[in-house]
Motif scaffolding. Structure first.
Motif, mmCIF file in Angstrom:
data_model
loop_
_atom_site.group_PDB
_atom_site.id
_atom_site.type_symbol
_atom_site.label_atom_id
_atom_site.label_comp_id
_atom_site.label_asym_id
_atom_site.label_seq_id
_atom_site.Cartn_x
_atom_site.Cartn_y
_atom_site.Cartn_z
ATOM 1 N N PRO A 105 -8.300 1.056 1.835
ATOM 2 C CA PRO A 105 -8.552 0.208 3.005
ATOM 3 C C PRO A 105 -7.751 0.692 4.221
ATOM 4 O O PRO A 105 -6.827 1.494 4.094
ATOM 5 C CB PRO A 105 -8.042 -1.162 2.530
ATOM 6 N N ASP A 106 -8.119 0.188 5.389
ATOM 7 C CA ASP A 106 -7.350 0.467 6.607
ATOM 8 C C ASP A 106 -6.248 -0.561 6.807
ATOM 9 O O ASP A 106 -5.317 -0.337 7.589
ATOM 10 C CB ASP A 106 -8.288 0.446 7.818
ATOM 11 N N MET A 107 -6.366 -1.676 6.108
ATOM 12 C CA MET A 107 -5.410 -2.768 6.283
ATOM 13 C C MET A 107 -5.487 -3.692 5.078
ATOM 14 O O MET A 107 -6.562 -3.898 4.512
ATOM 15 C CB MET A 107 -5.758 -3.562 7.563
ATOM 16 N N VAL A 108 -4.325 -4.285 4.711
ATOM 17 C CA VAL A 108 -4.302 -5.349 3.713
ATOM 18 C C VAL A 108 -3.640 -6.553 4.357
ATOM 19 O O VAL A 108 -2.535 -6.456 4.905
ATOM 20 C CB VAL A 108 -3.529 -4.940 2.439
ATOM 21 N N MET A 109 -4.318 -7.678 4.324
ATOM 22 C CA MET A 109 -3.778 -8.921 4.863
ATOM 23 C C MET A 109 -3.547 -9.870 3.694
ATOM 24 O O MET A 109 -4.474 -10.179 2.948
ATOM 25 C CB MET A 109 -4.741 -9.543 5.870
ATOM 26 N N SER A 110 -2.320 -10.324 3.487
ATOM 27 C CA SER A 110 -2.008 -11.215 2.372
ATOM 28 C C SER A 110 -1.713 -12.616 2.891
ATOM 29 O O SER A 110 -1.076 -12.795 3.933
ATOM 30 C CB SER A 110 -0.812 -10.694 1.571
ATOM 31 N N VAL A 111 -2.191 -13.608 2.138
ATOM 32 C CA VAL A 111 -2.057 -15.000 2.550
ATOM 33 C C VAL A 111 -1.185 -15.742 1.542
ATOM 34 O O VAL A 111 -1.594 -15.972 0.412
ATOM 35 C CB VAL A 111 -3.435 -15.685 2.674
ATOM 36 N N ALA A 112 0.023 -16.075 1.943
ATOM 37 C CA ALA A 112 1.027 -16.812 1.179
ATOM 38 C C ALA A 112 1.912 -15.887 0.336
ATOM 39 O O ALA A 112 1.629 -14.697 0.157
ATOM 40 C CB ALA A 112 0.406 -17.913 0.332
ATOM 41 N N THR A 113 2.984 -16.478 -0.197
ATOM 42 C CA THR A 113 4.071 -15.709 -0.802
ATOM 43 C C THR A 113 3.655 -14.895 -2.014
ATOM 44 O O THR A 113 3.961 -13.698 -2.119
ATOM 45 C CB THR A 113 5.220 -16.655 -1.183
ATOM 46 N N LEU A 114 2.968 -15.522 -2.944
ATOM 47 C CA LEU A 114 2.640 -14.848 -4.193
ATOM 48 C C LEU A 114 1.772 -13.612 -3.954
ATOM 49 O O LEU A 114 2.032 -12.542 -4.512
ATOM 50 C CB LEU A 114 1.952 -15.836 -5.138
ATOM 51 N N ALA A 115 0.756 -13.749 -3.107
ATOM 52 C CA ALA A 115 -0.107 -12.611 -2.794
ATOM 53 C C ALA A 115 0.679 -11.515 -2.091
ATOM 54 O O ALA A 115 0.459 -10.318 -2.326
ATOM 55 C CB ALA A 115 -1.271 -13.058 -1.914
ATOM 56 N N THR A 116 1.618 -11.912 -1.242
ATOM 57 C CA THR A 116 2.413 -10.930 -0.497
ATOM 58 C C THR A 116 3.375 -10.193 -1.414
ATOM 59 O O THR A 116 3.674 -9.011 -1.202
ATOM 60 C CB THR A 116 3.165 -11.619 0.652
ATOM 61 N N ARG A 117 3.869 -10.860 -2.433
ATOM 62 C CA ARG A 117 4.695 -10.171 -3.428
ATOM 63 C C ARG A 117 3.905 -9.030 -4.078
ATOM 64 O O ARG A 117 4.414 -7.930 -4.268
ATOM 65 C CB ARG A 117 5.159 -11.149 -4.511
ATOM 66 N N ALA A 118 2.664 -9.319 -4.423
ATOM 67 C CA ALA A 118 1.820 -8.315 -5.080
ATOM 68 C C ALA A 118 1.515 -7.152 -4.137
ATOM 69 O O ALA A 118 1.603 -5.978 -4.529
ATOM 70 C CB ALA A 118 0.531 -8.956 -5.572
ATOM 71 N N THR A 119 1.153 -7.469 -2.884
ATOM 72 C CA THR A 119 0.815 -6.400 -1.938
ATOM 73 C C THR A 119 2.047 -5.561 -1.614
ATOM 74 O O THR A 119 1.958 -4.336 -1.490
ATOM 75 C CB THR A 119 0.218 -6.982 -0.645
ATOM 76 N N HIS A 120 3.186 -6.200 -1.470
ATOM 77 C CA HIS A 120 4.422 -5.475 -1.179
ATOM 78 C C HIS A 120 4.755 -4.514 -2.320
ATOM 79 O O HIS A 120 5.163 -3.365 -2.100
ATOM 80 C CB HIS A 120 5.569 -6.461 -0.960
ATOM 81 N N SER A 121 4.571 -4.963 -3.535
ATOM 82 C CA SER A 121 4.858 -4.136 -4.704
ATOM 83 C C SER A 121 3.944 -2.919 -4.769
ATOM 84 O O SER A 121 4.388 -1.801 -5.058
ATOM 85 C CB SER A 121 4.700 -4.975 -5.983
ATOM 86 N N LEU A 122 2.666 -3.122 -4.474
ATOM 87 C CA LEU A 122 1.690 -2.027 -4.606
ATOM 88 C C LEU A 122 1.656 -1.095 -3.402
ATOM 89 O O LEU A 122 1.271 0.069 -3.526
ATOM 90 C CB LEU A 122 0.293 -2.614 -4.832
ATOM 91 N N LEU A 123 2.057 -1.588 -2.226
ATOM 92 C CA LEU A 123 1.902 -0.796 -1.000
ATOM 93 C C LEU A 123 3.203 -0.223 -0.451
ATOM 94 O O LEU A 123 3.179 0.521 0.528
ATOM 95 C CB LEU A 123 1.254 -1.656 0.100
ATOM 96 N N LYS A 124 4.339 -0.549 -1.061
ATOM 97 C CA LYS A 124 5.624 -0.158 -0.464
ATOM 98 C C LYS A 124 5.799 1.356 -0.358
ATOM 99 O O LYS A 124 6.550 1.829 0.497
ATOM 100 C CB LYS A 124 6.776 -0.769 -1.252
ATOM 101 N N ASP A 125 5.122 2.115 -1.205
ATOM 102 C CA ASP A 125 5.239 3.576 -1.144
ATOM 103 C C ASP A 125 3.997 4.226 -0.536
ATOM 104 O O ASP A 125 3.807 5.436 -0.639
ATOM 105 C CB ASP A 125 5.489 4.143 -2.546
ATOM 106 N N LYS A 126 3.154 3.421 0.088
ATOM 107 C CA LYS A 126 1.928 3.932 0.698
ATOM 108 C C LYS A 126 1.979 3.744 2.216
ATOM 109 O O LYS A 126 2.818 3.014 2.733
ATOM 110 C CB LYS A 126 0.703 3.217 0.118
#
Length: 356
Positions: A105-126
């Motif tokens: 994707p060109d962007m990931v938008m996360s809504v609320a804490t739990l979803a943001t934890r997951a996106t942060h974990s998967l995208l931190k090295d991207k």
């Protein structure tokens, strides 16, 4: 026919054939360039919602509306992939991982804490940029060093939360007639959901310096998924009713339980007062006061940040901030039943959001 005439005629036919081939190739090349340009200009955005509750899903709708207002037309220059984790961190992680493997994707938008934890974990090295909203305490989650600061990474966002100290100050004003002689005992209803634990810990710490109120921690295990909503409500009611002699009123911190309108109706029927909640629906159902940042404010804010990033600003250069406005709601009937009078300054702040 003379030989020269036959040659000339053949040459003309050959030239026409060559020209036709060139025209065809030019058209094909032009179509290919246009197709590639269209593909390159089409922005693909993954939206990962923590769970299927109205305020979060409405935020997604407002985000898409905000993007539309900024010139992003779905199917023309933007496309959305909407995912919902149903309150489960493992599902959030697997849904996003599968979609990332499917197409970048060109962007990931996360809504609320739990979803943001997951996106942060998967995208931190991207290098894929990430924008989050409805994260209660991004500093405590480690997404940013402090609210108001830049992350310096591939993410940015907004926290929707009114600082607990500000909430406490408003509640103290509203309850002043009740707390002049002795402190009011407040049961903090919270599950083990991340934002609920964070806010409870902050309130308990602040309460050490407050004489007007005395907080009691009413904690129970969080159960993810819509299939466990009834069980989650029952767990809350069990600890609320089991400790009824220890508190005078309840305070609901942030978290999924605060969106359970049926729970507030039950508490109202049982004459168990709620002095603070985190949504207007709860106030309509009988909670005395709420201070929230609504879905429209957060969704539009997300669109503005995404637009900045698409125009060249790095996500890590956009500070993580709070919204510019909050919605205050007051139930004057509940206040009267408690024996307090809401100050005119708070009623003015609530404006039209006063319920009976």
């Amino acid at each position: 026919m003379p030989l020269s005439a036959r040659i000339t005629k053949g040459s003309h036919q050959f030239i026409k054939l060559v020209v036709a081939i060139y025209v065809l190739l030019a058209f094909a090349l032009s179509f290919s360039v246009i197709t590639q340009a269209t593909a390159q200009s089409l922005k693909r955005i993954i939206v990962l919602e923590t769970m299927a509750v109205p305020v979060l899903q409405d935020a997604t709708k407002w985000f898409r509306q905000g993007m539309s207002d900024l010139g992003y037309t779905e199917g023309s220059n933007v496309e959305y992939v909407i995912l919902n984790a149903e309150g489960n961190i493992d599902k959030a992680h697997s849904l996003l991982e599968a979609e990332l493997n499917n197409q970048k994707p060109d962007m990931v938008m996360s809504v609320a804490t739990l979803a943001t934890r997951a996106t942060h974990s998967l995208l931190k090295d991207k290098k894929i940029p990430q924008v989050f909203i409805f994260v209660s305490y991004p500093d405590q989650e480690g997404f940013v060093s402090a609210v108001g600061q830049k992350t310096g990474t591939n993410m940015t966002g907004k926290t929707h939360i009114v600082p607990p100290a500000a909430k406490l100050e408003v509640v103290k004003q509203a309850l002043k007639p009740l707390t002049d002689k002795s402190p009011l005992r407040i049961g903090i209803v919270n599950s083990t959901y991340p934002s609920a634990l964070s806010e409870t810990a902050q309130l308990m710490e602040i309460n050490k310096q407050v004489n007007e109120l005395s907080f009691i921690d009413l904690n129970f295990e969080y159960q993810p998924g819509s299939e466990n909503s009834d069980a989650l409500r029952e767990s809350a009611l069990k600890i609320i009713e089991g400790n009824r002699s220890d508190y005078d009123a309840l305070w609901f911190v942030t978290g999924p339980l605060g969106n359970d309108s049926e729970l507030f109706q039950i508490l109202n029927e049982k004459n168990i007062p709620v002095i603070f909640a985190n949504n207007t629906a709860a106030v309509k159902s009988g909670a005395m006061i709420s201070m929230v940042s609504n879905a429209e404010v957060n969704g539009i804010a997300a669109a503005e940040m995404v637009n900045q990033i698409f125009k060249g600003t790095k996500a890590g250069d956009i500070p993580v901030t709070r919204p510019n406005s909050y919605l205050v709601s007051i139930n004057v009937t509940t206040a009267t039943e408690l024996g307090t009078v809401i100050p005119s300054s708070l009623l003015k702040l609530a404006g039209k959001n006063i319920y009976r």
